[in-house]
Design an enzyme around this catalytic site. Structure first.
Site, short mmCIF file in Angstrom:
data_model
loop_
_atom_site.label_atom_id
_atom_site.label_comp_id
_atom_site.label_asym_id
_atom_site.label_seq_id
_atom_site.Cartn_x
_atom_site.Cartn_y
_atom_site.Cartn_z
N LYS A 273 -2.32 -15.53 2.67
CA LYS A 273 -1.68 -16.67 2.12
C LYS A 273 -0.51 -16.27 1.09
O LYS A 273 0.43 -16.86 1.02
CB LYS A 273 -2.78 -17.36 1.07
CG LYS A 273 -3.91 -17.60 1.90
CD LYS A 273 -4.94 -18.26 0.71
CE LYS A 273 -6.32 -18.56 1.37
NZ LYS A 273 -7.24 -18.89 0.21
N LYS B 195 3.82 -1.01 -3.96
CA LYS B 195 3.43 -0.34 -4.97
C LYS B 195 3.40 0.96 -4.90
O LYS B 195 3.55 1.62 -3.71
CB LYS B 195 1.84 -0.65 -5.17
CG LYS B 195 1.36 -2.07 -5.50
CD LYS B 195 -0.25 -1.88 -5.99
CE LYS B 195 -0.66 -3.12 -6.39
NZ LYS B 195 -2.12 -3.44 -6.56
N ASP C 47 -2.78 -13.08 -5.76
CA ASP C 47 -3.69 -13.86 -6.62
C ASP C 47 -4.92 -12.80 -6.93
O ASP C 47 -4.68 -11.60 -6.59
CB ASP C 47 -4.53 -14.53 -5.35
CG ASP C 47 -5.26 -13.77 -4.44
OD1 ASP C 47 -4.43 -12.99 -3.69
OD2 ASP C 47 -6.35 -13.98 -4.24
N GLU D 288 6.46 -10.35 3.96
CA GLU D 288 4.99 -10.13 3.18
C GLU D 288 5.41 -10.30 1.70
O GLU D 288 6.45 -10.04 1.06
CB GLU D 288 4.57 -8.86 3.43
CG GLU D 288 3.41 -8.50 4.28
CD GLU D 288 2.06 -8.95 3.98
OE1 GLU D 288 2.25 -10.00 3.11
OE2 GLU D 288 1.32 -8.60 4.57
N ASP D 289 4.52 -10.72 0.89
CA ASP D 289 4.77 -10.49 -0.66
C ASP D 289 4.56 -9.06 -1.24
O ASP D 289 5.36 -9.04 -2.21
CB ASP D 289 3.59 -11.69 -1.20
CG ASP D 289 2.10 -11.40 -0.85
OD1 ASP D 289 2.00 -10.76 0.44
OD2 ASP D 289 1.25 -11.92 -1.59
N ARG E 3 -1.77 -17.50 -8.27
CA ARG E 3 -0.62 -17.46 -7.17
C ARG E 3 0.65 -18.09 -7.21
O ARG E 3 1.89 -17.80 -7.16
CB ARG E 3 -1.13 -18.29 -5.76
CG ARG E 3 -2.15 -17.27 -5.07
CD ARG E 3 -2.24 -17.90 -3.42
NE ARG E 3 -3.56 -17.53 -2.85
CZ ARG E 3 -3.55 -16.47 -2.16
NH1 ARG E 3 -2.75 -15.41 -2.23
NH2 ARG E 3 -4.63 -16.21 -1.76
N VAL F 29 -1.82 -6.94 -9.78
CA VAL F 29 -0.58 -7.87 -10.08
C VAL F 29 -0.98 -9.19 -9.50
O VAL F 29 -1.66 -9.26 -8.43
CB VAL F 29 0.66 -7.48 -9.61
CG1 VAL F 29 1.33 -6.13 -10.24
CG2 VAL F 29 0.71 -6.98 -7.99
N ASP G 283 0.53 -3.04 -0.21
CA ASP G 283 -0.18 -2.19 -1.02
C ASP G 283 -0.70 -0.90 -0.29
O ASP G 283 -0.01 0.24 -0.28
CB ASP G 283 -1.33 -3.02 -1.31
CG ASP G 283 -2.30 -2.53 -2.67
OD1 ASP G 283 -2.06 -1.28 -2.88
OD2 ASP G 283 -3.18 -3.21 -3.24
C1 PRP Z 1 -2.48 -9.13 0.33
C2 PRP Z 1 -0.95 -9.21 0.49
C3 PRP Z 1 -0.68 -8.53 1.88
C4 PRP Z 1 -1.82 -7.43 1.83
C5 PRP Z 1 -1.10 -6.27 1.46
O1 PRP Z 1 -3.12 -10.20 1.12
O2 PRP Z 1 -0.47 -10.42 0.78
O3 PRP Z 1 -1.06 -9.40 3.16
O4 PRP Z 1 -2.62 -7.77 0.77
O5 PRP Z 1 -2.18 -5.21 1.32
P1 PRP Z 1 -2.44 -3.80 2.11
O6 PRP Z 1 -1.04 -3.06 2.06
O7 PRP Z 1 -3.33 -2.96 1.34
O8 PRP Z 1 -2.78 -4.37 3.50
P2 PRP Z 1 -4.78 -10.37 0.70
O9 PRP Z 1 -5.53 -9.61 1.83
O10 PRP Z 1 -4.88 -10.15 -0.79
O11 PRP Z 1 -4.62 -11.90 1.23
P3 PRP Z 1 -4.04 -13.20 0.51
O12 PRP Z 1 -2.64 -12.87 1.14
O13 PRP Z 1 -4.54 -14.40 1.48
O14 PRP Z 1 -4.42 -13.22 -0.78
#
Ligand code: PRP
Length: 182
Positions: free
Chosen positions: A47, A134, A162, A102-103, A168, A156, A106
């Site tokens: 999301k 990050k 979120d 992507e937002d 969000r 964050v 990580d």
């Molecule tokens: C977050 C974010 C990326 C992912 C990055 O999504 O939007 O898609 O984590 O993390 P990574 O590099 O460790 O794979 P999340 O799984 O929290 O789902 P969401 O976007 O629905 O909140």
């Protein structure tokens, strides 16, 4: 007047103004790079990316289409890097220039997985755009062609990011107070 800080937020890492300014720069760069590449498809990863994608798409001047994917970590094995697709693209991408949006990157698992999946579908080209990543020495190395900001390795939220599906819609990216997630 400045927006009051949400009580769950420890400090603002990237202000709304900084985000918007950087999006204009990224969009200008994307406009230039894709000036002769058609068709362009922006793929937002739900999301989290929905807010960034909405602003980035509106800052672009070149023609483009938008679609979404969503992935989920397998059960409790988030650290293993195993992810699965829970929402897929509506159409094939074999003749398209795809920009994955992507937002945040990580661990790098999600982006690495999606790059692999989309590459196997033989798009005309595939690049990546992330608003933030990050500073994590243990993260997978995944190329980010268009990067907004590098941020510290803290929890964050805001601007799509979120904690338990909350925060969000904050206009900034902020560090969550540790007592909120402990
Ligand atoms: C977050 C974010 C990326 C992912 C990055 O999504 O939007 O898609 O984590 O993390 P990574 O590099 O460790 O794979 P999340 O799984 O929290 O789902 P969401 O976007 O629905 O909140």
């Amino acid at each position: 007047m400045a927006t009051p800080l949400h009580p769950d937020i420890d400090r603002v890492l990237i202000s709304s103004a900084q985000i918007q300014e950087r999006i204009v720069e990224l969009a200008a760069q994307i406009d230039r790079d894709y000036a002769d590449e058609r068709p362009l498809l922006l793929v937002g990863v739900l999301k989290g990316a929905f807010i960034f994608l909405a602003d980035l798409a509106r800052a672009l001047t070149i023609p483009h289409a938008v679609d979404f994917m969503a992935v989920s970590s397998y059960g409790m094995t988030a650290t293993s890097g195993a992810v699965r697709i829970i929402l897929d693209l509506r159409e094939p991408i074999d003749n398209k220039h795809v920009l994955l949006v992507e937002d945040i990157v990580d661990s790098g698992n999600t982006l690495a997985y999606l790059r692999e999946v989309l590459t196997s579908r033989r798009p005309a080209s595939l690049r990546t755009c992330a608003l933030s990543t990050k500073q994590r020495p243990d993260a997978m190395h995944v190329p980010i062609d268009y990067l907004g900001f590098t941020i510290p390795d803290v929890w964050v939220v805001g601007y799509g990011l979120d904690y338990a599906d909350r925060h969000r819609t904050l206009p900034y990216i902020g560090a969550l107070k540790p007592e909120v997630y402990r």
